[in-house]
Design an enzyme around this catalytic site. Structure first.
Site, PDB file in Angstrom:
ATOM      1  CG  ASP A   1      -0.129  -7.529  -6.213  1.00  0.00           C
ATOM      2  OD1 ASP A   1      -1.274  -8.013  -6.079  1.00  0.00           O
ATOM      3  OD2 ASP A   1       0.153  -6.365  -5.850  1.00  0.00           O
TER       4      ASP A   1
HETATM    5  C1  NOJ Z   1      -3.552  -6.195  -5.720  1.00  0.00           C
HETATM    6  C2  NOJ Z   1      -2.862  -5.473  -4.612  1.00  0.00           C
HETATM    7  O1  NOJ Z   1      -1.713  -4.824  -5.105  1.00  0.00           O
HETATM    8  C3  NOJ Z   1      -2.445  -6.348  -3.445  1.00  0.00           C
HETATM    9  O2  NOJ Z   1      -2.042  -5.527  -2.388  1.00  0.00           O
HETATM   10  C4  NOJ Z   1      -3.553  -7.264  -3.035  1.00  0.00           C
HETATM   11  O3  NOJ Z   1      -3.143  -8.052  -1.941  1.00  0.00           O
HETATM   12  C5  NOJ Z   1      -3.981  -8.112  -4.221  1.00  0.00           C
HETATM   13  N1  NOJ Z   1      -4.450  -7.243  -5.294  1.00  0.00           N
HETATM   14  C6  NOJ Z   1      -5.061  -9.122  -3.859  1.00  0.00           C
HETATM   15  O4  NOJ Z   1      -6.248  -8.487  -3.592  1.00  0.00           O
END
Ligand code: NOJ
Length: 772
Positions: free
Chosen positions: A310
């Protein structure tokens, strides 16, 4: 020396957010939570349904050969570029030329093509970039939030959402979506409870499988398909205090029985990528968690896809205190099984030095690159790397998409109260539409709105006027839902002067009152410590009540709310969630009776926040709750053992009767299965839907088992007076569970089975499980 990272790059500053494939209609026959025992589907499933598992084409041997050939030509630098994933704000032409692996959040098809041309034509090996996006509940045509879709108890809704989301995303050149989010959660304080299917692993599994199959089709190389990334691996839905990103401490049995099953269902359905989570699990951060990433996901489940971190989760290993330096963090992540690093660049920047010092191995780096290339080949990127920007717009918001979004939103709505049968309203009467969310397109699409802000959003007042011409409107109060740094909740519905709203209500025959949360109240980094309606919205409800007009409260929100102060006041309450771009039409369909509501709650609504966590599938205690006694497991200040509204609850304009539970046998031996049937009848009222639900309970086991757990459901539509028999096939593995050593066991003994129309189902039969 210790490093500390701080995150000015807020992941939610911007909305980072074919061939159709049939999804089995009966959710009772889709991948089950017990499928984690090893079977892809419940063994009772027909061969036809098993055949629906997306084939991984092009033929895998061919892909493996091409991957090996390419890998053998790659330099160390090129491999380190391949494991790098950059955001739209970071990526440059030079990155494309150097062979960067992936880019996310870039949605301009011209720029996507431009970068792809550089990667394919100017990088040494011409490896295409994988472009990704958070298409969570729609790209441009925004569907209800996933928690709402779960409330439909209809996998077709999830299927349609992702089929259309994939089509619209792929049309701009995206080939991967960061969905489905399958984080089971017992935490309504957590804003991200809006993004998955609620508190139950089985419901999450069914919805996840439907989303994956729909987005990927049989072959995600098809031009209207994308590869899915199941997230956030794992147990991200259970942060302490409900605070986003917070730590999680979890027993093995809970992890495996509650949190992992939807991930297994998603990978069994074909999800070829996954995202590791921000949180630490038992002290080990998700993206440095070898046991979860390598031992379970890759080895135990024989999964050959890739894991991306993430956002900055690799850099955050420094804050977690498990890594001492960027190099150390990069090594931890890669060694644990993270294949691709999002935003931070620790693996890429330190890779050579880590290889030289043997902190990482070339074997592991090759494995990560191989996994990424494999997905790129399967996605057809080497054969068709470019998108046609001229066609991108033509694929957006097609009439079938808008119609599907309207239908989905209607199916997601849950009727919580309807005293005196206020609903359905008569559209020929004079209707007033009141409330801060009544003329509000922005908030009704909820968190993760994709490109939905560019859509034509049908607001509530527009939808109501289309069916009840001349409907009047008053805002009542404002609900800005401020973003940080202010987070000033005192600006949410601050006024108690509702003179205008009352006058508008008094001049009408009936009122639709739209209250709830703004989209900023829910979603990522939007945990709340209070679950009441923000600001003075309860007072607004009281003000409308004082006019004596019949009214319905329509709730727009992304989480369970505490509705104690609304329940006794509003005669009718309709839970609409954040319904998407067709919100106004869909709410109007329901309040005027064109659509008979049939959704059910996918999550418990507590009476007070102090009850949290409160969920239907809890384990028993030695002193079960009894509000007439003292020394038992209860709150002394709450005169009930239950939440306000239980899991699986929801009303209709019709009355249904579920009866005559019968089993095909009284004992199930090794390899056996059993059929449970019930009759469901529409006993009064118009044509409508009932969700028949089947729960299991193992009353005596080696470790104490949840008092109930959902094992099947089916949403049926019945004409007035019509009845139907619903049959669920349950496999022996459905009676088993994981113990605390991570072993799946089916223990002989009695199993209780309950059927009905909520988690309080009262029809009960018992049978025996025999043999080991
Ligand atoms: C952070 C988020 O936790 C996740 O769900 C998301 O896919 C990513 N950012 C990318 O935007």
């Amino acid at each position: 020396m210790r490093f500390h990272v701080s995150f000015t790059l807020n992941p939610i500053v911007t909305p980072l957010g074919g061939t159709d494939i049939a999804i089995p209609r009966s959710a009772s026959r889709v991948a089950t939570s017990a499928a984690v025992a090893g079977a892809v589907y419940a063994a009772g499933e027909s061969k036809d349904e098993v055949a629906l598992k997306p084939a991984r084409t092009p033929a895998s041997q061919d892909v493996e050969r091409r991957v090996s050939t390419l890998l053998s030509k790659m330099t160390t630098e090129e491999k380190l570029q391949q494991v790098q994933l950059l955001s739209d704000g970071q990526v440059t032409d030079a990155d494309a030329k150097n062979g960067v692996g992936g880019v996310f959040s870039l949605v301009n098809p011209q720029r996507i093509n431009e970068l792809q041309h550089i990667a394919v034509e100017q990088s040494r090996l011409g490896i295409p970039i994988l472009f990704a996006y958070d298409t969570i509940h729609g790209y441009r045509t925004i569907f209800p939030i996933p928690l709402g879709t779960a409330a439909s108890f209809d996998p077709d809704v999830a299927e349609t959402d992702h089929r259309i989301g994939a089509r619209e995303s792929a049309a701009v050149g995206l080939k991967q979506i960061y969905s489905p989010m399958v984080d089971v959660s017992h935490e309504p304080r957590w804003g991200r409870i809006s993004e998955a299917a609620g508190e139950d692993p089985y419901l999450n599994s069914v919805m996840a499988a439907a989303r994956v199959k729909a987005a990927q089709g049989r072959n995600y190389a098809a031009k209207d398909k994308v590869v899915t990334s199941v997230k956030h691996y794992a147990a991200y839905g259970q942060p302490e205090a409900g605070r986003d990103y917070n730590t999680t401490d979890m027993s093995e049995q809970r992890l495996r029985n509650l949190y992992l099953p939807p991930f297994k269902a998603a990978v069994d359905a074909g999800a070829d990528t996954a995202m590791c989570s921000f949180n630490a699990i038992n002290g080990v951060p998700g993206c440095a968690n070898k046991r979860l990433e390598t031992d379970i996901l890759k080895r135990e489940w024989h999964w050959d896809g890739f894991i991306e971190s993430d956002y900055t989760a690799v850099a955050e290993l420094l804050n977690h205190g498990t890594a001492a330096s960027p190099a150390d963090a990069g090594a931890q992540a890669l060694n644990a099984g993270t294949d691709s690093e999002m935003v931070s660049t620790f693996i890429r920047d330190n890779g050579k030095q880590l290889l030289a010092s043997r902190k990482i191995s070339m074997k592991r780096l090759d494995d990560a690159v191989r996994r990424i290339l494999r997905v790129k080949f399967r996605a057809g990127l080497f054969d068709h790397p470019y998108v046609d920007p001229a066609k991108a717009e033509a694929a957006q918001e097609l009439p079938d998409a808008r119609a599907a979004a309207r239908k989905a939103a209607g199916r997601a709505m849950v009727l919580l109260e309807n005293d005196g049968k206020v609903l359905p309203l008569d559209p020929s009467k004079k209707t007033a539409v009141i409330g801060p969310l009544a003329d509000n397109g922005k908030d009704q699409i909820g968190p993760w709105w994709g490109r939905g802000d560019d859509s034509k959003k049908v607001t509530l007042i527009e939808g109501i006027r289309a069916q009840s011409p001349g409907a009047t409107y008053a805002e009542g109060c404002k609900l800005p839902g401020n973003e940080p740094p202010q987070y000033d909740e005192s600006e949410d519905c601050p006024s108690t002067d509702f003179t205008e709203a009352k006058a508008v209500a008094a001049a009408a025959d009936q009122v639709v009152l739209a209250v709830g949360e703004s989209r900023a109240h829910s979603g990522e980094a939007a945990s709340r410590s209070v679950l009441d309606l923000p600001g003075n919205q309860e007072k607004l409800i009281e003000a409308i009540k004082s006019t004596g007009k019949p009214f319905v409260v329509v709730l727009f929100n992304g989480r369970p709310l505490t509705l104690d102060g609304v329940k006794g006041v509003a005669p009718s309450i309709l839970e609409a969630w954040f319904p998407g771009v067709e919100a106004g039409n869909a709410v109007a369909d329901v309040v005027f009776g064109k659509v008979n509501p049939g959704g059910k709650l996918p999550v418990s609504f507590p009476r007070r926040v102090g009850q949290v966590p409160i969920y239907y599938n809890h384990e028993p205690t030695g002193r079960p709750c009894d509000v007439t006694q003292k020394y038992n497991s209860r709150h002394r200040d709450i005169k009930s053992c239950d939440p306000e509204y239980v899991f699986g609850y929801g009303l209709s304009y019709s009355q249904f009767e579920v009866s005559n539970l019968r089993l095909s046998r009284t004992s199930v031996g090794p390899g056996g299965s059993l059929r449970a049937s019930v009759d469901v009848k529409n006993v009064s009222g118009p044509k409508g839907d009932e969700v028949v639900q089947l729960y299991l309970h193992d009353p005596v086991a080696s470790i104490s088992q949840p008092v109930r757990r959902l094992r099947g459901f089916e949403r049926v539509t019945l004409d007035p007076g019509q009845s139907r028999t619903v049959t669920f096939t349950i496999e022996r593995s459905d009676f088993g569970f994981y113990d605390n050593s991570g072993r799946f066991v089916v223990e002989p003994g009695v199993i209780d089975l309950y059927a009905g129309n909520s988690s309080k189902a009262t029809l009960k039969k018992s049978f025996n499980v025999t043999g080991r």
